[in-house]
Design an enzyme around this catalytic site. Structure first.
Site, short mmCIF file in Angstrom:
data_model
loop_
_atom_site.label_atom_id
_atom_site.label_comp_id
_atom_site.label_asym_id
_atom_site.label_seq_id
_atom_site.Cartn_x
_atom_site.Cartn_y
_atom_site.Cartn_z
N ARG A 1 0.84 -1.20 0.00
CA ARG A 1 0.00 0.00 0.00
C ARG A 1 0.88 1.25 0.00
O ARG A 1 1.99 1.24 0.53
CB ARG A 1 -0.91 0.02 1.22
CG ARG A 1 -2.10 -0.94 1.13
CD ARG A 1 -3.00 -0.85 2.35
NE ARG A 1 -2.32 -1.31 3.54
CZ ARG A 1 -1.76 -0.53 4.45
NH1 ARG A 1 -1.84 0.79 4.34
NH2 ARG A 1 -1.15 -1.04 5.49
N TYR B 1 -1.53 -3.57 -6.87
CA TYR B 1 -1.27 -4.34 -5.65
C TYR B 1 -2.38 -4.27 -4.61
O TYR B 1 -2.85 -3.19 -4.26
CB TYR B 1 0.04 -3.86 -4.98
CG TYR B 1 0.44 -4.82 -3.90
CD1 TYR B 1 1.15 -5.96 -4.22
CD2 TYR B 1 0.02 -4.64 -2.60
CE1 TYR B 1 1.45 -6.90 -3.25
CE2 TYR B 1 0.31 -5.57 -1.62
CZ TYR B 1 1.03 -6.70 -1.95
OH TYR B 1 1.32 -7.62 -1.00
N GLY B 2 -2.74 -5.40 -4.07
CA GLY B 2 -3.58 -5.54 -2.86
C GLY B 2 -4.52 -4.39 -2.57
O GLY B 2 -5.37 -4.03 -3.39
N LYS C 1 -9.71 -2.44 1.51
CA LYS C 1 -9.47 -1.29 2.38
C LYS C 1 -10.23 -0.04 1.91
O LYS C 1 -10.75 0.73 2.71
CB LYS C 1 -7.96 -1.00 2.49
CG LYS C 1 -7.16 -2.15 3.12
CD LYS C 1 -7.74 -2.51 4.43
CE LYS C 1 -7.18 -3.69 5.21
NZ LYS C 1 -5.85 -4.15 5.13
N HIS D 1 -10.71 -2.39 11.25
CA HIS D 1 -9.60 -3.23 10.78
C HIS D 1 -9.35 -4.31 11.84
O HIS D 1 -8.36 -4.26 12.57
CB HIS D 1 -8.36 -2.34 10.59
CG HIS D 1 -7.22 -3.01 9.89
ND1 HIS D 1 -5.91 -2.59 10.07
CD2 HIS D 1 -7.16 -4.04 9.01
CE1 HIS D 1 -5.10 -3.35 9.32
NE2 HIS D 1 -5.83 -4.23 8.68
N SER E 1 -1.47 -3.51 10.26
CA SER E 1 -1.09 -4.40 9.18
C SER E 1 0.16 -5.19 9.55
O SER E 1 1.11 -4.63 10.10
CB SER E 1 -0.82 -3.58 7.91
OG SER E 1 -1.99 -2.86 7.58
N CYS F 1 0.58 -7.39 11.84
CA CYS F 1 0.80 -7.49 13.29
C CYS F 1 0.04 -8.66 13.91
O CYS F 1 -0.20 -8.69 15.11
CB CYS F 1 0.43 -6.19 13.98
SG CYS F 1 1.59 -4.85 13.60
N GLY F 2 -0.42 -9.61 13.10
CA GLY F 2 -0.89 -10.86 13.68
C GLY F 2 -2.39 -11.14 13.62
O GLY F 2 -2.85 -12.07 14.28
N LYS F 3 -3.17 -10.42 12.81
CA LYS F 3 -4.61 -10.70 12.76
C LYS F 3 -4.90 -12.06 12.15
O LYS F 3 -5.65 -12.85 12.72
CB LYS F 3 -5.35 -9.60 11.98
CG LYS F 3 -5.44 -8.27 12.71
CD LYS F 3 -6.23 -7.23 11.94
CE LYS F 3 -5.67 -6.96 10.57
NZ LYS F 3 -4.27 -6.50 10.56
N THR F 4 -4.33 -12.31 10.96
CA THR F 4 -4.61 -13.59 10.30
C THR F 4 -4.23 -14.74 11.22
O THR F 4 -4.98 -15.70 11.40
CB THR F 4 -3.83 -13.69 8.97
OG1 THR F 4 -4.24 -12.61 8.13
CG2 THR F 4 -4.10 -15.02 8.27
N ASN F 5 -3.05 -14.61 11.85
CA ASN F 5 -2.58 -15.68 12.73
C ASN F 5 -3.52 -15.91 13.91
O ASN F 5 -3.87 -17.04 14.23
CB ASN F 5 -1.17 -15.37 13.21
CG ASN F 5 -0.13 -15.77 12.18
OD1 ASN F 5 0.39 -16.87 12.21
ND2 ASN F 5 0.13 -14.89 11.22
N ASP G 1 -9.37 -9.77 8.80
CA ASP G 1 -8.85 -8.43 8.50
C ASP G 1 -9.87 -7.31 8.74
O ASP G 1 -9.49 -6.23 9.15
CB ASP G 1 -8.38 -8.38 7.04
CG ASP G 1 -7.44 -7.21 6.74
OD1 ASP G 1 -6.49 -7.02 7.52
OD2 ASP G 1 -7.68 -6.49 5.76
N ASN H 1 6.42 -8.41 2.09
CA ASN H 1 4.97 -8.23 2.04
C ASN H 1 4.36 -9.16 0.99
O ASN H 1 3.29 -8.88 0.44
CB ASN H 1 4.62 -6.77 1.73
CG ASN H 1 3.13 -6.46 1.95
OD1 ASN H 1 2.50 -7.00 2.86
ND2 ASN H 1 2.56 -5.60 1.11
N SER H 2 5.03 -10.27 0.68
CA SER H 2 4.43 -11.23 -0.26
C SER H 2 3.20 -11.85 0.40
O SER H 2 3.13 -11.98 1.62
CB SER H 2 5.45 -12.30 -0.66
OG SER H 2 5.99 -12.94 0.48
N ARG H 3 2.24 -12.24 -0.43
CA ARG H 3 0.92 -12.61 0.11
C ARG H 3 0.34 -13.81 -0.63
O ARG H 3 0.75 -14.17 -1.72
CB ARG H 3 -0.04 -11.43 -0.02
CG ARG H 3 0.45 -10.18 0.72
CD ARG H 3 -0.58 -9.60 1.61
NE ARG H 3 -0.03 -8.56 2.48
CZ ARG H 3 -0.58 -8.21 3.62
NH1 ARG H 3 -1.68 -8.79 4.04
NH2 ARG H 3 -0.05 -7.26 4.38
N ASN I 1 -1.03 -17.73 22.31
CA ASN I 1 -1.85 -16.55 22.58
C ASN I 1 -3.23 -16.93 23.13
O ASN I 1 -3.92 -16.11 23.73
CB ASN I 1 -2.01 -15.70 21.31
CG ASN I 1 -0.68 -15.07 20.89
OD1 ASN I 1 0.21 -14.85 21.72
ND2 ASN I 1 -0.55 -14.78 19.60
#
Ligand code: GTP
Ligand code: SPV
Ligand code: MN
Length: 603
Positions: free
Chosen positions: A78, A206-207, A215, A235, A257, A259-263, A286, A373-375, A502
């Site tokens: 972004r 990109y994204g 977003k 978010h 971004s 910082c661990g949301k998906t995980n 997300d 930042n590969s996705r 966690n």
């Protein structure tokens, strides 16, 4: 169908058709394709992109249905400095946004769109953010000249004929116009016109710059609408934690971004928890749209249908659910390749890269093999942890809201707000180190209120007031917490093991919501003592635990001072209530420093 309904229908489609026509007159495409979202359409696009090199086929024996896309090397994240919120009154966008006058903004970007689709196909993508039958969902239409965007939107949203039918029924939709242009950073803008429910994005593929449902629509435009209509567009991940008694507690968590949301949204419980019967269900990773339900609780939906997740760091040890999801039918962007064409990234503990994310022979001198930042883009239903409740039209009731960021020092592992207003202050005051999800320096600590700094479509002062406005009779609001998985020790290593572990913190949070677990009062909020957390089976030494659960009063005195300056930067838009709340904390810290034998309240 009554004549009236059919008249409404056709006039709505007229509005859409007229807009598509006007865009075509401006951009001059060779062809126009209305996306229906079908398998056949997806297969044809895929074949075309494989033929022209937009997509590279990965090893179909190990990764069936998977492809790789390589972005232009200057187009990998972004671009916050080129992202604008264009409101008539500059103060409505606020100092948290870059701004241009709407007329000037349209003129600048339309000059770029002029003739930009010559030789290309214009794709019309009707999409729905949220389950097709949910009253909380909203629709949009993205026009783009990028088949890669079409393929991603097909995974990330409910796209095609069904969305178009809802648009016909409903009337309104968000207009998003996108062109990859020349992929020239000098000719790139991501513009939002919230008063016109319009997005214009040029020059990036990109994204978040290009998948306009994400977003641009679901946060920047939706946050503006949410304020007007009394809901929240955030978010946040949404996760369901099922306890051994079979009760599922839903938690929404805002982390910036990367910082661990998906995980966190798909964590695997530690061994002992699994045996005891704990389960974790993913609703979203997300974005979260929440509104009060009839019973006064906040109900949340995930407006997305897929994950656009960070690849580096994703592994069997950290996120097995994600790894299982992305084994097939996944689009990878900017990862590296092994000799036999399997995707590879840093932190994946198998295989060896031979080709880097730019397609060059892998050479460590060039930096990481996969872009940081590969996705991966993958349908949410491919995650083993995907919750059946994610499709529920009414959403899920939220018990706790969690804020958190990358704070290498000062901020404890977890603490709880005393009440809603205190929680809003904690969210507003959030800070985090910047990450590779946006261009610019990485690892710089900045304030990122509610993890929305790059995504709030209006003045943060008004946004804080909107959050505070939920504290009213009749609502049963979630408890608010703050977590920090990223505290570092003197050796520069993370003190807390994170990931699956966690859940131990989530368990304390759930128990606090039920009025069960213990806590101690401190000037910054309620903290667990070491024995309020369940730490069996975890090898964490006492010194680390002590640091994770301590409140450094001198450090917090400086922090709260800095938060005061930050809140003041929004001028008279910052609610007085928030200043008062900060002053209350500052005074409590000052009192504690005056009486504390040392300058720390340790657990
Ligand atoms: P966006 O998609 O950019 O919004 O990111 P996100 O918030 O979903 O972050 P994600 O879960 O993809 O994690 C980003 C990076 O942080 C990855 O490299 C993860 O491996 C790492 N990470 C996630 N959770 C933890 C944790 O609990 N501890 C540590 N040390 N790292 C973590
Ligand atoms: C983020 O940066 O927060 C993302 C990736 O989730 S993007 O879609 O590019 O915004
Ligand atoms: Mn994100």
């Amino acid at each position: 169908m009554s004549q009236y309904t059919s008249a409404v229908r056709s006039s709505q489609l007229d509005a859409l058709t007229q807009w598509v026509d006007s865009v075509a007159r401006l951009t001059r495409p060779d062809r126009i394709h209305w996306c229906d979202g079908s398998q056949a359409e997806a297969a044809a696009l895929r074949a075309q992109m494989l033929a022209d090199g937009t997509l590279i086929e990965l090893n179909q024996a190990t990764h069936p249905g998977c492809t790789l896309h390589r972005s232009h090397p200057s187009d990998v994240a972004r671009v916050e400095h080129l992202t604008l919120v264009c409101t008539r009154n500059r103060d409505d966008a606020g100092p948290n946004n870059h701004w241009l006058d709407p007329a000037e903004a349209h003129a600048r970007i339309d000059a770029l769109f002029d003739g930009c689709m010559r030789g290309r196909t214009l794709y019309v993508i009707p999409y729905c953010m949220g389950p097709l039958d949910s009253p909380l969902s909203r629709c949009g239409v993205e026009i783009t000249d990028s088949p890669y965007v079409v393929a991603n939107m097909r995974i990330m949203t409910r796209m095609g004929s069904a969305a178009l039918a809802r648009i016909e029924r409903e009337g309104s939709f968000v207009k998003g116009l996108h062109s990859i242009g020349e992929l020239d950073p000098e000719r790139r803008w991501i513009m939002h016109f919230p008063e016109e429910l319009t997005i214009k994005s040029y020059g990036s593929g990109y994204g978040g710059n290009a998948l306009l449902g994400k977003k641009c629509h679901a946060l920047r435009i939706a946050s503006w609408q949410a304020r007007q209509e009394g809901w929240l567009a955030e978010h946040m991940l949404i996760v369901g934690v099922e306890d051994p008694r079979g009760n599922t507690h839903y938690i929404a968590a805002a982390f910036p971004s990367a910082c661990g949301k998906t995980n966190l949204s798909m964590l695997i419980p530690p061994e002992g928890y699994r045996r005891a019967g704990w389960k974790v269900w993913t609703i979203g990773d997300d974005i979260c749209w929440m509104r009060p339900g009839a019973d006064g609780r906040l109900y949340a939906i995930n407006p997305e249908a897929g994950f656009f997740g960070v690849a580096p760091g994703t592994d069997h040890g950290t996120n097995p659910n994600a790894l299982a999801a992305i084994g097939h039918d996944t689009i990878y962007t900017n990862v590296a390749l092994t000799a036999d064409n399997q995707p590879w990234w840093e932190g994946l503990h198998e295989g060896t890269p031979v080709t880097d994310w730019r397609g060059r022979p892998w050479d460590p001198a060039n930096g990481p093999a996969a872009h940081p930042n590969s996705r991966f883009t993958v349908a949410a239903r491919q995650a083993p942890s995907w919750s059946p409740m994610a499709e529920h039209p009414q959403g899920v009731p939220i018990s706790a809201i969690v804020f958190g960021g990358r704070r290498p020092s000062l901020v404890p592992l977890v603490f709880q707000a005393r009440d809603w207003a205190h929680g809003v202050l904690i969210g507003a005051a959030m800070g985090s180190e910047t990450t590779a999800a946006a261009t610019g320096a990485v690892g710089v600590l900045r304030r990122d209120s509610m993890a929305m700094k790059p995504f709030c479509g209006y003045n943060y002062g008004d946004y804080f007031a909107h959050w505070l406005s939920f504290e009213r009779a009749g609502l049963q609001l979630p408890q608010i917490f703050h977590v920090n998985w990223f505290r570092k020790g003197g050796d520069g290593k993370f003190l807390w093991p994170g990931f699956g572990e966690n859940l131990r913190v989530l368990e304390w949070i759930i128990e606090r919501c039920a009025g069960q677990a213990g806590a101690q009062e401190t000037p910054i909020g309620l903290l667990p003592r070491a024995d309020d957390l369940h730490l069996q089976g975890l090898s964490l030494d006492n010194a680390a635990l002590e640091q994770l659960l301590a409140v450094d009063l001198d450090g917090w005195a400086r922090e709260v001072e800095d938060i005061g300056q930050y809140l003041a930067s929004f001028g008279d838009r910052t609610p007085a209530r928030l200043h008062a709340e900060r002053e209350r904390i500052a005074a409590a810290i000052a009192r504690a420093r005056a009486t504390a034998p040392r300058s720390a309240v340790a657990s």
